[in-house]
Write an enzyme that holds these catalytic residues in place. Structure first.
Site, mmCIF file in Angstrom:
data_model
loop_
_atom_site.group_PDB
_atom_site.id
_atom_site.type_symbol
_atom_site.label_atom_id
_atom_site.label_comp_id
_atom_site.label_asym_id
_atom_site.label_seq_id
_atom_site.Cartn_x
_atom_site.Cartn_y
_atom_site.Cartn_z
ATOM 1 N N SER A 143 -10.820 -0.541 3.790
ATOM 2 C CA SER A 143 -9.999 -0.756 4.991
ATOM 3 C C SER A 143 -9.480 0.581 5.497
ATOM 4 O O SER A 143 -8.807 1.298 4.756
ATOM 5 C CB SER A 143 -8.803 -1.650 4.672
ATOM 6 O OG SER A 143 -9.268 -2.864 4.164
ATOM 7 N N GLU A 172 -4.769 3.740 6.295
ATOM 8 C CA GLU A 172 -4.567 3.527 4.850
ATOM 9 C C GLU A 172 -5.257 4.650 4.070
ATOM 10 O O GLU A 172 -4.838 5.013 2.985
ATOM 11 C CB GLU A 172 -5.182 2.164 4.492
ATOM 12 C CG GLU A 172 -5.053 1.789 3.038
ATOM 13 C CD GLU A 172 -5.563 0.383 2.745
ATOM 14 O OE1 GLU A 172 -5.296 -0.559 3.515
ATOM 15 O OE2 GLU A 172 -6.238 0.228 1.707
ATOM 16 N N ARG A 195 0.834 -1.215 0.000
ATOM 17 C CA ARG A 195 0.000 0.000 0.000
ATOM 18 C C ARG A 195 0.866 1.262 0.000
ATOM 19 O O ARG A 195 0.567 2.251 0.667
ATOM 20 C CB ARG A 195 -0.933 0.036 1.220
ATOM 21 C CG ARG A 195 -1.889 -1.099 1.313
ATOM 22 C CD ARG A 195 -2.936 -1.081 0.202
ATOM 23 N NE ARG A 195 -3.849 -2.187 0.341
ATOM 24 C CZ ARG A 195 -3.621 -3.410 -0.148
ATOM 25 N NH1 ARG A 195 -2.524 -3.660 -0.853
ATOM 26 N NH2 ARG A 195 -4.485 -4.378 0.024
HETATM 27 C C1 LIG Z 1 -15.425 -0.495 -0.368
HETATM 28 C C2 LIG Z 1 -13.962 -0.254 -0.656
HETATM 29 C C3 LIG Z 1 -13.120 -1.338 -0.833
HETATM 30 C C4 LIG Z 1 -11.751 -1.142 -1.098
HETATM 31 N N1 LIG Z 1 -10.955 -2.237 -1.279
HETATM 32 C C5 LIG Z 1 -9.645 -2.071 -1.554
HETATM 33 C C6 LIG Z 1 -8.793 -3.212 -1.764
HETATM 34 O O1 LIG Z 1 -9.234 -4.359 -1.722
HETATM 35 N N2 LIG Z 1 -7.484 -2.984 -2.012
HETATM 36 C C7 LIG Z 1 -6.963 -1.723 -2.094
HETATM 37 O O2 LIG Z 1 -5.756 -1.594 -2.334
HETATM 38 N N3 LIG Z 1 -7.739 -0.629 -1.901
HETATM 39 C C8 LIG Z 1 -9.056 -0.774 -1.641
HETATM 40 N N4 LIG Z 1 -9.851 0.327 -1.434
HETATM 41 C C9 LIG Z 1 -9.252 1.675 -1.494
HETATM 42 C C10 LIG Z 1 -9.443 2.401 -2.863
HETATM 43 O O3 LIG Z 1 -10.365 1.724 -3.654
HETATM 44 C C11 LIG Z 1 -8.130 2.536 -3.610
HETATM 45 O O4 LIG Z 1 -7.157 3.165 -2.830
HETATM 46 C C12 LIG Z 1 -8.293 3.324 -4.931
HETATM 47 O O5 LIG Z 1 -7.131 3.179 -5.699
HETATM 48 C C13 LIG Z 1 -8.597 4.794 -4.700
HETATM 49 O O6 LIG Z 1 -8.949 5.381 -5.936
HETATM 50 P P1 LIG Z 1 -9.658 6.805 -5.990
HETATM 51 O O7 LIG Z 1 -9.655 7.266 -7.401
HETATM 52 O O8 LIG Z 1 -10.982 6.718 -5.335
HETATM 53 O O9 LIG Z 1 -8.637 7.654 -5.104
HETATM 54 P P2 LIG Z 1 -8.881 9.025 -4.301
HETATM 55 O O10 LIG Z 1 -9.415 8.719 -2.959
HETATM 56 O O11 LIG Z 1 -9.617 9.993 -5.135
HETATM 57 O O12 LIG Z 1 -7.360 9.496 -4.139
HETATM 58 C C14 LIG Z 1 -6.466 8.724 -3.362
HETATM 59 C C15 LIG Z 1 -5.114 9.453 -3.269
HETATM 60 O O13 LIG Z 1 -4.520 9.526 -4.551
HETATM 61 C C16 LIG Z 1 -4.318 10.895 -4.949
HETATM 62 N N5 LIG Z 1 -4.655 10.923 -6.380
HETATM 63 C C17 LIG Z 1 -5.802 10.468 -6.951
HETATM 64 N N6 LIG Z 1 -5.728 10.571 -8.286
HETATM 65 C C18 LIG Z 1 -4.510 11.113 -8.558
HETATM 66 C C19 LIG Z 1 -3.838 11.469 -9.773
HETATM 67 N N7 LIG Z 1 -4.390 11.321 -10.984
HETATM 68 N N8 LIG Z 1 -2.578 11.995 -9.682
HETATM 69 C C20 LIG Z 1 -1.985 12.173 -8.470
HETATM 70 N N9 LIG Z 1 -2.579 11.868 -7.310
HETATM 71 C C21 LIG Z 1 -3.823 11.339 -7.353
HETATM 72 C C22 LIG Z 1 -5.228 11.716 -4.083
HETATM 73 O O14 LIG Z 1 -4.711 13.021 -3.854
HETATM 74 C C23 LIG Z 1 -5.234 10.895 -2.796
HETATM 75 O O15 LIG Z 1 -4.112 11.209 -2.008
HETATM 76 C C24 LIG Z 1 -11.223 0.168 -1.176
HETATM 77 C C25 LIG Z 1 -12.091 1.266 -0.998
HETATM 78 C C26 LIG Z 1 -13.450 1.060 -0.737
HETATM 79 C C27 LIG Z 1 -14.360 2.240 -0.575
#
Ligand SMILES: Cc1cc2nc3c(=O)[nH]c(=O)nc-3n(C[C@H](O)[C@H](O)[C@H](O)COP(=O)(O)OP(=O)(O)OC[C@H]3O[C@@H](n4cnc5c(N)ncnc54)[C@H](O)[C@@H]3O)c2cc1C
Length: 332
Positions: free
Chosen positions: A224, A320, A156
């Site tokens: 998580s 996380e 992570r």
């Molecule tokens: C129900 C649920 C289940 C999940 N299960 C998992 C799992 O099994 N495994 C896992 O690893 N994660 C899991 N996650 C976490 C999440 O899905 C991941 O971390 C995902 O990659 C986040 O994507 P996002 O676009 O929503 O990120 P955001 O929350 O929008 O951003 C996350 C971070 O990345 C930065 N960021 C986003 N886009 C960019 C970009 N283009 N350039 C630079 N920085 C950027 C943001 O500033 C922030 O710091 C889960 C989340 C939920 C809600």
């Protein structure tokens, strides 16, 4: 002020000054050439971010779409716009008979956020398929490409959470998926499948995730909340003397990973709620918004969990999820 309630999956009532929608590289360059970069937060689908309060700055929201596919005798090469939805990409690859992403089905969020915390599930991490990441260097005002070896992928973790945090806007992720593919069905409950094909893994992963994790569309959450802590084998030995049932998984010769959910569960947090933010009744690693939760409740609960886990096990839990307050990132 612009509401962020529907821009993060936890769904707390929060706002920002303005949202800038980025749907092309030209719009991205223009934005950063104009911006004075005072308090900005880059956002994908907000599934790993919780806005605790009204953010005193702007949000730069990624909507860069598109994908290119090339293949040769041995592999498929994909270049995917960072604003594409991750699960849609997984489903699309399987429909094209491109295999490798099946264990990572139904993880919410954008393709561009996937390398940031090196998303992983059921024994697979995205880092193993990434060849390089393209990004706009905000400080230097130019496009760059960083190779996998330089991304410092870990559990992570990656360089994007450290030196490159808030300095780069990821625009595309490049993947290589070998045609000679072996499915990974070592993790429970995938290990109960008999000689599974990637499509079966995909279906099973979706089924299990739907049964285990609350759907953010129904009950706000960010997956998580804490990372599973990695501790030394020495420390494990001393913990086993007092907590003989502590579960662990080997990471390397000197370290093990302990499930944070088990630690939290031992301390009776399941169902505990502060100001509308609750520790999930079945999955204590997930904090949920009961509907009218607020940032203060979330911090109270998360801080109490970390303090009690430290007291009981001498293990420091790390969140996380990114927590954003009025001025930017908040630490527990
Ligand atoms: C129900 C649920 C289940 C999940 N299960 C998992 C799992 O099994 N495994 C896992 O690893 N994660 C899991 N996650 C976490 C999440 O899905 C991941 O971390 C995902 O990659 C986040 O994507 P996002 O676009 O929503 O990120 P955001 O929350 O929008 O951003 C996350 C971070 O990345 C930065 N960021 C986003 N886009 C960019 C970009 N283009 N350039 C630079 N920085 C950027 C943001 O500033 C922030 O710091 C889960 C989340 C939920 C809600």
């Amino acid at each position: 002020m612009t509401s962020l309630k529907h821009s993060h999956t936890f769904g707390l009532n929060a706002s920002c000054e303005k949202i800038h929608y980025i749907d092309s590289i030209e719009a991205l360059k223009l934005h950063y050439q104009r911006s004075d970069r005072q308090a900005e937060y880059i956002l994908g689908e907000g599934s790993n971010t919780i806005f605790l309060d009204d953010f005193e700055g702007d949000v730069v929201l990624n909507q860069l779409k598109g994908k290119a596919h090339q293949e040769n005798e041995n592999s498929h090469n994909l270049s995917v716009g960072s604003g594409e939805n991750w699960h849609d990409l997984v489903s699309w690859t399987l429909a094209q008979k491109i295999y490798g992403f099946e264990n990572l089905a139904l993880i919410p969020g954008t393709v561009g956020a996937a390398p940031i915390q090196n998303i992983g599930a059921y024994g697979v991490e995205i880092a193993q398929f990434i060849t390089s990441v393209e990004f706009y260097d905000i400080d230097e005002n130019r496009m760059k490409l960083i190779k996998n070896e330089e991304c410092r992928f870990g559990y992570r973790d990656s360089i994007f959470k450290h030196e490159l945090f808030n300095r780069c806007f990821i625009t595309a992720v490049n993947f290589l998926l070998p045609k000679k593919h072996t499915v990974n069905a070592t993790y429970a409950p995938l290990d109960t499948l008999i000689k599974p094909c990637p499509e079966e893994i995909y279906t099973k992963v979706i089924e299990v995730r739907k049964s285990k994790l609350p759907d953010p569309k129904i009950q706000g959450n960010a997956g998580s909340f804490f990372k599973n802590p990695v501790i030394s084998k020495e420390k494990l030995k001393s913990l086993l003397a007092t907590h003989s049932k502590i579960p662990y998984f080997e990471v390397n010769d000197s370290a093990v990973k302990v499930p944070a959910a088990w630690l939290i569960d031992q301390l009776g947090f399941k169902g505990k709620e502060y100001r509308g933010v609750r520790c999930h009744d079945k999955q204590p690693l997930v904090l949920v918004n009961s509907g009218n939760g607020d940032g203060e409740g979330l911090l109270m609960l998360a801080r109490e969990i970390t303090q009690k886990v430290t007291q009981a096990f001498d293990i420091k839990l790390e969140n996380e999820v990114r927590l954003v307050g009025r001025q930017g990132l908040v630490t527990l």
